[in-house]
Design a protein around this motif. Structure first.
Motif, mmCIF file in Angstrom:
data_model
loop_
_atom_site.group_PDB
_atom_site.id
_atom_site.type_symbol
_atom_site.label_atom_id
_atom_site.label_comp_id
_atom_site.label_asym_id
_atom_site.label_seq_id
_atom_site.Cartn_x
_atom_site.Cartn_y
_atom_site.Cartn_z
ATOM 1 N N ARG A 1 -0.007 -10.909 -11.076
ATOM 2 C CA ARG A 1 0.825 -10.026 -11.906
ATOM 3 C C ARG A 1 1.135 -10.664 -13.247
ATOM 4 O O ARG A 1 1.079 -10.015 -14.294
ATOM 5 C CB ARG A 1 2.121 -9.681 -11.166
ATOM 6 N N ALA A 2 1.474 -11.956 -13.223
ATOM 7 C CA ALA A 2 1.812 -12.634 -14.480
ATOM 8 C C ALA A 2 0.603 -12.743 -15.397
ATOM 9 O O ALA A 2 0.722 -12.595 -16.626
ATOM 10 C CB ALA A 2 2.380 -14.022 -14.179
ATOM 11 N N ALA A 3 -0.583 -13.005 -14.823
ATOM 12 C CA ALA A 3 -1.792 -13.101 -15.648
ATOM 13 C C ALA A 3 -2.060 -11.789 -16.375
ATOM 14 O O ALA A 3 -2.393 -11.775 -17.576
ATOM 15 C CB ALA A 3 -2.980 -13.492 -14.775
ATOM 16 N N LEU A 4 -1.913 -10.678 -15.667
ATOM 17 C CA LEU A 4 -2.119 -9.379 -16.296
ATOM 18 C C LEU A 4 -1.052 -9.102 -17.352
ATOM 19 O O LEU A 4 -1.346 -8.551 -18.421
ATOM 20 C CB LEU A 4 -2.112 -8.284 -15.231
ATOM 21 N N ALA B 1 0.546 -8.811 -23.086
ATOM 22 C CA ALA B 1 1.384 -9.303 -24.179
ATOM 23 C C ALA B 1 0.542 -9.870 -25.316
ATOM 24 O O ALA B 1 0.914 -9.779 -26.489
ATOM 25 C CB ALA B 1 2.348 -10.365 -23.656
ATOM 26 N N ALA B 2 -0.608 -10.437 -24.981
ATOM 27 C CA ALA B 2 -1.490 -11.032 -26.006
ATOM 28 C C ALA B 2 -2.499 -10.026 -26.540
ATOM 29 O O ALA B 2 -3.369 -10.400 -27.337
ATOM 30 C CB ALA B 2 -2.226 -12.227 -25.403
ATOM 31 N N ASN B 3 -2.376 -8.769 -26.101
ATOM 32 C CA ASN B 3 -3.314 -7.718 -26.524
ATOM 33 C C ASN B 3 -4.754 -8.082 -26.204
ATOM 34 O O ASN B 3 -5.675 -7.836 -26.987
ATOM 35 C CB ASN B 3 -3.165 -7.428 -28.024
ATOM 36 N N LYS B 4 -4.948 -8.675 -25.044
ATOM 37 C CA LYS B 4 -6.286 -9.058 -24.608
ATOM 38 C C LYS B 4 -6.763 -8.069 -23.531
ATOM 39 O O LYS B 4 -5.991 -7.660 -22.667
ATOM 40 C CB LYS B 4 -6.293 -10.475 -24.024
ATOM 41 N N GLU B 5 -8.049 -7.715 -23.606
ATOM 42 C CA GLU B 5 -8.616 -6.843 -22.592
ATOM 43 C C GLU B 5 -8.850 -7.640 -21.316
ATOM 44 O O GLU B 5 -9.393 -8.739 -21.338
ATOM 45 C CB GLU B 5 -9.946 -6.268 -23.076
ATOM 46 N N VAL B 6 -8.412 -7.080 -20.203
ATOM 47 C CA VAL B 6 -8.594 -7.746 -18.914
ATOM 48 C C VAL B 6 -9.852 -7.197 -18.259
ATOM 49 O O VAL B 6 -9.969 -5.993 -18.031
ATOM 50 C CB VAL B 6 -7.378 -7.520 -17.997
ATOM 51 N N ARG B 7 -10.780 -8.076 -17.985
ATOM 52 C CA ARG B 7 -12.022 -7.662 -17.320
ATOM 53 C C ARG B 7 -12.085 -8.320 -15.951
ATOM 54 O O ARG B 7 -12.422 -9.505 -15.839
ATOM 55 C CB ARG B 7 -13.234 -8.063 -18.164
ATOM 56 N N LEU B 8 -11.719 -7.566 -14.956
ATOM 57 C CA LEU B 8 -11.778 -8.079 -13.588
ATOM 58 C C LEU B 8 -13.188 -7.889 -13.044
ATOM 59 O O LEU B 8 -13.832 -6.872 -13.315
ATOM 60 C CB LEU B 8 -10.770 -7.349 -12.703
ATOM 61 N N PRO B 9 -13.682 -8.846 -12.290
ATOM 62 C CA PRO B 9 -15.040 -8.705 -11.752
ATOM 63 C C PRO B 9 -15.121 -7.518 -10.806
ATOM 64 O O PRO B 9 -14.210 -7.260 -10.022
ATOM 65 C CB PRO B 9 -15.270 -10.031 -11.011
ATOM 66 N N ALA B 10 -16.218 -6.781 -10.906
ATOM 67 C CA ALA B 10 -16.412 -5.624 -10.032
ATOM 68 C C ALA B 10 -16.700 -6.102 -8.620
ATOM 69 O O ALA B 10 -17.415 -7.090 -8.423
ATOM 70 C CB ALA B 10 -17.565 -4.772 -10.545
ATOM 71 N N PRO B 11 -16.130 -5.438 -7.620
ATOM 72 C CA PRO B 11 -16.429 -5.838 -6.242
ATOM 73 C C PRO B 11 -17.888 -5.564 -5.918
ATOM 74 O O PRO B 11 -18.509 -4.673 -6.514
ATOM 75 C CB PRO B 11 -15.498 -4.947 -5.410
#
Length: 464
Positions: A210-213, A218-228
């Motif tokens: 949760r904190a990482a997201l 907050a840093a306006n960075k796109e989060v790219r989680l690996p696809a399962p």
């Protein structure tokens, strides 16, 4: 310094400090905490325990300490101010400790560490009796007057809990938003034991995610989680239901006798290949189909319905100058093998489904409540009820709505609008608002239509 040199800081400091008792004599040679003792034992060091050891505590760490002391050749005694019944340790841990020769002294509270020539000589305790339950739900231990007695020992291991010590934290206390991990210091986030106190590993992992997201947002960075990875498993749902209805016991690995396990070798045998395959064959594919709440409900109030691939439109109607504009912002796809609804007529809110839910949900509260009888619908504040094949009634927080089922259209009506929906796509064709409204959400109408589609062919509702 960390804040000056970094945009964001995440505190994941564990509860690495053992709690102290505050007893006279606690600083004598021979008194140690369970973390130090277990760490030394794990590293192959042999702590100087002597012949008799007292362990203070009743959790799993206390059991670990007592059982390790027995393996090091000492007589171990657990002193606990309540009884075995109230011990928070896993019952198996307590049972196996007693099997291995650990002594349990119940209803005894430590008063003073006895010291002779600077070293532990024993422990003075008071007899206790159990009173009314405290905030934890366990009986409150009460001291019996003039009941002190002594227990001889050459070492005392304190295992009464662990604490978080944030020596570098500049504020009087750390305040953490549980949804994001953000603290009262800008750019500083916390999680795990640092933010919530001593807790579990899985809670710390969830806090970190949760904190990482939150930091990425907050840093306006796109989060790219690996696809399962692709999963092409297609369970046979009828067979799965049959298997879920039967209890199948797995193989029981062999345990060495208590007298043979007072060493640090493994005492539970590993599965053979055949046993491992037998255990794996018991899998109920819960990652594909989770019907735990339907399985554990004693009243069969949670009903698992075969799922349908449905797309619920997310729409809003905007009214301006006598014109209506219907805007579609997205679609909610329902593609699970089963959907679960709660039959309010049968549910007595026992909480079984909440206790067993693997995702910490409360199905009897979170799922749609469906009423079979008009009396149940009238008594409830929320729910769905088939008044007839052509009419469904809906209630949200006491406000009633209706869904009229026609051959070519579904007509949804509540206190703020009337909407005509396409029966195949659930998209709104026409919307009439209550006087004075300039915009309404059509999600309640689409939800009612989706629920109608899921329920209408089930034998419980088909005759409505």
């Amino acid at each position: 310094n960390l804040r000056r040199n970094h945009d964001y800081v995440y505190l994941a400091i564990g509860a690495q400090a053992s709690a102290r008792l505050g007893l006279e004599g606690e600083d004598a040679a021979g008194v140690m905490d369970q973390l130090t003792f277990l760490s030394q034992t794990r590293r192959g060091l042999k702590p100087a325990l002597g012949r008799k050891v007292i362990v203070l505590g009743a959790g799993n760490s206390a059991m670990d300490a007592a059982r390790a002391a027995r393996r090091l050749g000492s007589e171990a005694t657990i002193v606990y101010r309540r009884t075995r019944r109230e011990m928070p340790a896993d019952p198996d841990e307590v049972r196996e400790a007693l099997e291995e020769g650990v002594t349990l002294v119940e209803l005894a509270a430590p008063e003073k560490v006895l010291v002779k020539d600077g070293k532990v000589a024993g422990l003075k305790v008071s007899r206790m009796k159990l009173g009314e339950p405290d905030a934890s739900g366990r009986a409150r231990p009460e001291k019996m007057p003039f009941s002190e007695y002594e227990i001889a020992a050459e070492a005392v291991i304190v295992a009464v809990g662990q604490e978080v010590r944030l020596d570098a934290w500049p504020e009087p206390e750390l305040k953490m938003n549980p949804e994001t991990g953000a603290t009262q210091l800008a750019g500083v986030y916390a999680g795990g034991d640092a933010g919530r106190g001593a807790a579990s590993l899985i809670q710390a992992i969830a806090d970190g995610r949760r904190a990482a997201l939150a930091i990425a947002r907050a840093a306006n960075k796109e989060v790219r989680l690996p696809a399962p990875p692709a999963d092409d498993r297609r369970p046979d749902l009828a067979e799965l239901r049959r298997r879920q209805a039967r209890r199948g016991f797995g193989p029981r690995p062999e345990h060495k006798a208590p007298a043979e396990r007072l060493n640090f070798n493994l005492y539970v045998a590993a599965f053979t290949e055949a046993e491992a395959r037998q255990e794996a064959a018991r899998c109920l594919s819960c990652d594909l189909v989770c019907n735990v709440c339907a399985s554990v409900c004693p009243n069969r109030a949670n009903l698992a319905l075969p799922g349908q691939k449905l797309a619920q439109p997310i729409q809003t109607a905007v009214f301006k100058d006598g014109q209506t504009e219907i805007r579609t912002s997205g679609r909610l796809t329902l593609d699970q093998a089963f959907q679960v609804v709660n039959l309010a007529d049968f549910c007595n809110e026992c909480g079984n489904c909440a206790a067993f839910c693997p995702t910490s949900g409360s199905p009897y509260q979170d799922k749609f409540r469906v009423h079979l009888s008009p009396e149940s619908f009238a008594a409830g504040a929320d729910g769905f009820h088939f008044a007839s094949k052509e009419l469904a009634k809906i209630k949200r927080s006491g406000e009633e709505a209706s869904l009229t089922i026609g051959p070519d259209a579904l007509i949804y009506s509540d206190v703020i609008m009337t909407a005509e929906l396409d029966p195949a796509t659930f998209e709104a064709r026409r919307v009439k608002p209550a006087a004075g409204l300039t915009e309404v959400s059509l999600v309640p109408a689409a939800e009612a239509a989706v629920l109608w589609r899921l329920l209408k062919d089930h034998h419980l509702f088909a005759g409505a």
